[in-house]
Design a protein around this motif. Structure first.
Motif, PDB file in Angstrom:
ATOM      1  N   ARG A 181       4.012   5.539  -5.656  1.00  0.00           N
ATOM      2  CA  ARG A 181       4.077   5.546  -7.123  1.00  0.00           C
ATOM      3  C   ARG A 181       2.840   6.165  -7.769  1.00  0.00           C
ATOM      4  NH1 ARG A 181       4.886   0.690 -11.550  1.00  0.00           N
ATOM      5  NH2 ARG A 181       4.671   2.104 -13.329  1.00  0.00           N
ATOM      6  N   PHE A 182       1.646   5.846  -7.204  1.00  0.00           N
ATOM      7  CA  PHE A 182       0.421   6.230  -7.899  1.00  0.00           C
ATOM      8  C   PHE A 182      -0.333   7.369  -7.244  1.00  0.00           C
ATOM      9  CE2 PHE A 182       0.862   1.593  -8.910  1.00  0.00           C
ATOM     10  CZ  PHE A 182       1.251   1.768 -10.233  1.00  0.00           C
ATOM     11  N   ALA A 183       0.035   7.749  -6.010  1.00  0.00           N
ATOM     12  CA  ALA A 183      -0.671   8.855  -5.349  1.00  0.00           C
ATOM     13  C   ALA A 183       0.333   9.741  -4.610  1.00  0.00           C
ATOM     14  CB  ALA A 183      -1.721   8.296  -4.377  1.00  0.00           C
ATOM     15  N   PRO A 184       1.298  10.319  -5.378  1.00  0.00           N
ATOM     16  CA  PRO A 184       2.303  11.154  -4.721  1.00  0.00           C
ATOM     17  C   PRO A 184       1.638  12.329  -3.987  1.00  0.00           C
ATOM     18  CG  PRO A 184       2.346  11.463  -7.112  1.00  0.00           C
ATOM     19  CD  PRO A 184       1.425  10.309  -6.833  1.00  0.00           C
ATOM     20  N   GLU A 204       0.839  -1.208   0.000  1.00  0.00           N
ATOM     21  CA  GLU A 204       0.000   0.000   0.000  1.00  0.00           C
ATOM     22  C   GLU A 204       0.872   1.255   0.000  1.00  0.00           C
ATOM     23  OE1 GLU A 204      -3.210   0.074   2.827  1.00  0.00           O
ATOM     24  OE2 GLU A 204      -3.387   2.259   2.698  1.00  0.00           O
ATOM     25  N   HIS A 205       1.924   1.219   0.816  1.00  0.00           N
ATOM     26  CA  HIS A 205       2.836   2.363   0.885  1.00  0.00           C
ATOM     27  C   HIS A 205       3.521   2.602  -0.465  1.00  0.00           C
ATOM     28  CE1 HIS A 205       5.960   5.074   2.143  1.00  0.00           C
ATOM     29  NE2 HIS A 205       6.915   4.164   2.003  1.00  0.00           N
ATOM     30  N   GLN A 206       4.039   1.540  -1.082  1.00  0.00           N
ATOM     31  CA  GLN A 206       4.719   1.694  -2.366  1.00  0.00           C
ATOM     32  C   GLN A 206       3.742   2.128  -3.462  1.00  0.00           C
ATOM     33  OE1 GLN A 206       8.001   1.561  -3.069  1.00  0.00           O
ATOM     34  NE2 GLN A 206       8.485   1.221  -0.911  1.00  0.00           N
ATOM     35  N   SER A 207       2.505   1.640  -3.390  1.00  0.00           N
ATOM     36  CA  SER A 207       1.481   2.059  -4.349  1.00  0.00           C
ATOM     37  C   SER A 207       1.170   3.546  -4.169  1.00  0.00           C
ATOM     38  CB  SER A 207       0.215   1.211  -4.161  1.00  0.00           C
ATOM     39  OG  SER A 207      -0.877   1.803  -4.828  1.00  0.00           O
ATOM     40  N   ALA A 208       1.107   3.983  -2.904  1.00  0.00           N
ATOM     41  CA  ALA A 208       0.865   5.405  -2.625  1.00  0.00           C
ATOM     42  C   ALA A 208       2.011   6.245  -3.188  1.00  0.00           C
ATOM     43  CB  ALA A 208       0.723   5.635  -1.119  1.00  0.00           C
TER      44      ALA A 208
END
Lengths: 211, 211
Positions: B205-208, B199-203
């Motif tokens: 990459r995809f929700a800076p 979730e953190h890595q997705s945030a």
């Protein structure tokens, strides 16, 4: 293809396919006669996905429905999409809300804040982690930040690789499908490799080869 | 302590304690009268272990019996002891023994040989890994050595830490108990941290964060 061929190629019994159709998990085929419908590769792919979620993920129908809904819903942005899919995987933990739980839950929050990870306050994995830690402590096993750090380090390295590997030029539905299946199926891969690695390290330490 | 206090302190209902006694999972207390027995801290610890194996490990009775047997059996050497306990954890996989399974199983063998890991040919985790890979391939997901390597690397780093942490001066029973509980309980810890890290890595990459 007819339902008989769909069954043969997917390995899913016809009765099960009809059940998925009734439950709306599998979209209907194209009707060619009153009792005949044509299915295509999309049905085959979806059927294999459902089968993986049932057989490998051991997921209940409600979770499968939520995941398929996220696969089909093009309105969610990528981060929200991945989150919806992951959260549908559960697990559903009902916290006892006693002092022990609250204290451990606070420590989980502090640990994650310390790592600087951006995760929502309602992420199911927080409760999953809290539950394991409560039980570890009840058993008198050490389960503080010192014990957690190596696991968090391994998790972060893997997640960077997994999220970095996502090809955002792929159709959004395929992307989510890939991430969900990847999550459900790569967890047993990781667990299996951890157990094999433990056996190897145990052999190295406790059963060195005779020279 | 009496069974009522044992129940209160362990959080396990009296009826369940009596069931464990009948099944031989919990050794009998010291009889002080025809219908009275005294229990001690060993019973309390064993009860907490059984509870963890049931509630957290979701293990069937037969597996719990095998694990408790290994905890009590002082004849096994440390490597054999850890192996017996780990193998009792399963999973029980019935391979279909078809061509697809055999081919994937051979690839698992080659992958582990390539890593140089010393694991027996009958380790349950081999089948666990094979099963996940068969399903991944059936779904058309990439699942070759390139995909596995990061997971194997993370697993090896963790296992070195876990096995290295074992204090061999501890009583052998406590040692096995600790490893079994650790394995059963740290797998959900690792999985939970993997999901939080994703979730953190997705945030990232995809929700800076908006600046």
């Amino acid at each position: 293809m007819l339902i008989s061929e769909l069954s043969r190629r997917s390995g899913v019994p016809i009765a099960t396919i009809k059940y998925y159709l009734r439950e709306g998990l599998l979209p209907p085929g194209e009707a060619t006669a009153a009792t005949r419908a044509e299915y295509d590769d999309l049905h085959l792919g979806r059927l294999r996905l459902i089968r993986a979620l049932v057989e490998v993920g051991n997921l209940p129908l409600a979770a499968i429905r939520r995941i398929l809904g996220a696969v089909d819903n093009e309105d969610l942005d990528v981060h929200g999409l991945l989150g919806t899919a992951q959260y549908a995987l559960g697990p559903k933990v009902d916290p006892p809300e006693d002092e022990e739980w609250q204290e451990t839950s606070d420590q989980v929050d502090a640990f994650l804040a310390d790592l600087g990870w951006r995760v929502t306050s309602f992420a199911p994995a927080r409760k999953m982690l809290t539950q394991a830690l409560v039980t570890l402590r009840r058993l008198g096993m050490p389960a503080g930040a010192d014990q957690l750090r190596p696991y968090a380090g391994a998790a972060e390295t893997l997640a960077r690789e997994e999220i970095g590997r996502i090809d955002t030029s792929a159709p959004r539905s395929a992307l989510v499908e890939g991430v969900v299946v990847g999550t459900v199926l790569y967890e047993p891969v990781l667990i299996a490799l951890c157990r094999l690695a433990q056996e190897h390290q145990s052999a190295l330490r406790f059963a060195p080869p005779r020279s």
